[in-house]
Design an enzyme around this catalytic site. Sequence first.
Site, PDB file in Angstrom:
ATOM      1  N   CYS A  51      31.619  -4.475   4.676  1.00  0.00           N
ATOM      2  CA  CYS A  51      31.797  -5.312   3.480  1.00  0.00           C
ATOM      3  C   CYS A  51      33.016  -4.866   2.679  1.00  0.00           C
ATOM      4  CB  CYS A  51      30.581  -5.229   2.566  1.00  0.00           C
ATOM      5  SG  CYS A  51      29.054  -5.754   3.312  1.00  0.00           S
ATOM      6  N   HIS A 108      24.438 -12.087   5.189  1.00  0.00           N
ATOM      7  CA  HIS A 108      25.779 -12.326   5.736  1.00  0.00           C
ATOM      8  C   HIS A 108      25.744 -11.929   7.218  1.00  0.00           C
ATOM      9  CE1 HIS A 108      28.507 -11.896   1.906  1.00  0.00           C
ATOM     10  NE2 HIS A 108      28.503 -13.149   2.308  1.00  0.00           N
TER      11      HIS A 108
HETATM   12  N1  ARG Z   1      26.872  -8.151  -3.774  1.00  0.00           N
HETATM   13  C1  ARG Z   1      27.685  -8.772  -2.777  1.00  0.00           C
HETATM   14  C2  ARG Z   1      27.162 -10.175  -2.493  1.00  0.00           C
HETATM   15  O1  ARG Z   1      25.968 -10.347  -2.442  1.00  0.00           O
HETATM   16  C3  ARG Z   1      27.704  -7.945  -1.528  1.00  0.00           C
HETATM   17  C4  ARG Z   1      28.624  -8.470  -0.492  1.00  0.00           C
HETATM   18  C5  ARG Z   1      28.577  -7.691   0.765  1.00  0.00           C
HETATM   19  N2  ARG Z   1      29.603  -8.079   1.656  1.00  0.00           N
HETATM   20  C6  ARG Z   1      29.454  -8.349   2.947  1.00  0.00           C
HETATM   21  N3  ARG Z   1      30.513  -8.543   3.661  1.00  0.00           N
HETATM   22  N4  ARG Z   1      28.279  -8.450   3.504  1.00  0.00           N
HETATM   23  O2  ARG Z   1      27.915 -11.105  -2.350  1.00  0.00           O
END
Ligand code: ARG
Length: 273
Positions: free
Chosen positions: A267, A169
Amino acid sequence: MTDSRVPRRRRYLVCEPRHFAVQYAINPWMHPDVEVDVDLAQEQWQELIRTYRAHGHTVDSVQPVAGLPDMVFAANSAVVVDGRVLGSLFHAEERRPESVHYDMWFKQAGFAVHRPESVCEGEGDLVWTGRYLLAGHGFRTTREAHREAQEFFGRPVISLNLVDPYFYHLDTALFVLDDSGDGNNIVYYPEAFSPGSREVLERLFPDAVRATREDATSFGLNSVSDGRHVFIAPQAEALAGKLAERGYVPVAVDLSEFLKAGGGIKCCTQEIR
Ligand code: ARG
């Protein structure tokens, strides 16, 4: 110099980790055989919320839902600029139902939600800098969603190509230090981006803070700044030092339990602008 950094009061949206767990693997940090300590996760998360409030920020929260273990990662559920809400369409089937609950929260809070047609993971990949939306693609959010976001917000959307699966991300590889007109600046980990995207970031933000792989793997790039205080993982020591030299005040908050799901401070935090 330190006193020249001015914080701005923020409104954050969060979701309590009551049902947090690692039950599937949709990024390289997740291993379903690793046990999550839910009590520790709760304590760490409560500390984050206390810290935000102690710094003058408003925190709203969405009710957690059983069976949605990643719902704690509020940043992924929308991006809000100027009261306009672009909802999310998750890449992973397992996360898709989260949107229903977040959209409902927004509607009850008086916001209309625009639903994207293409995969779009909110502030996970769409980062508001105060001037543009920086937009990641490569693992989750699609370039088609970048186009939708530009059309919806009427703001320039700058597409950036993410190339390292550990930084899947945009908000794991980059954060905004200052979204005000004059000081506008970011921190990023260059190697998470394709060469061309790196060059774009150099041109847009020549004065940016560059982070190391160590900073990035400790989720130091998944930080939240109010313009003065930077809420950051304590493990990202080198980065915290660089920020202090630039007059920011690093505030350490340890969310180590959330690293097991590939998440950190940012996150868990969505900003409502
Ligand atoms: N387990 C989640 C996923 O892979 C973690 C999300 C993390 N969020 C972020 N904003 N990077 O979607």
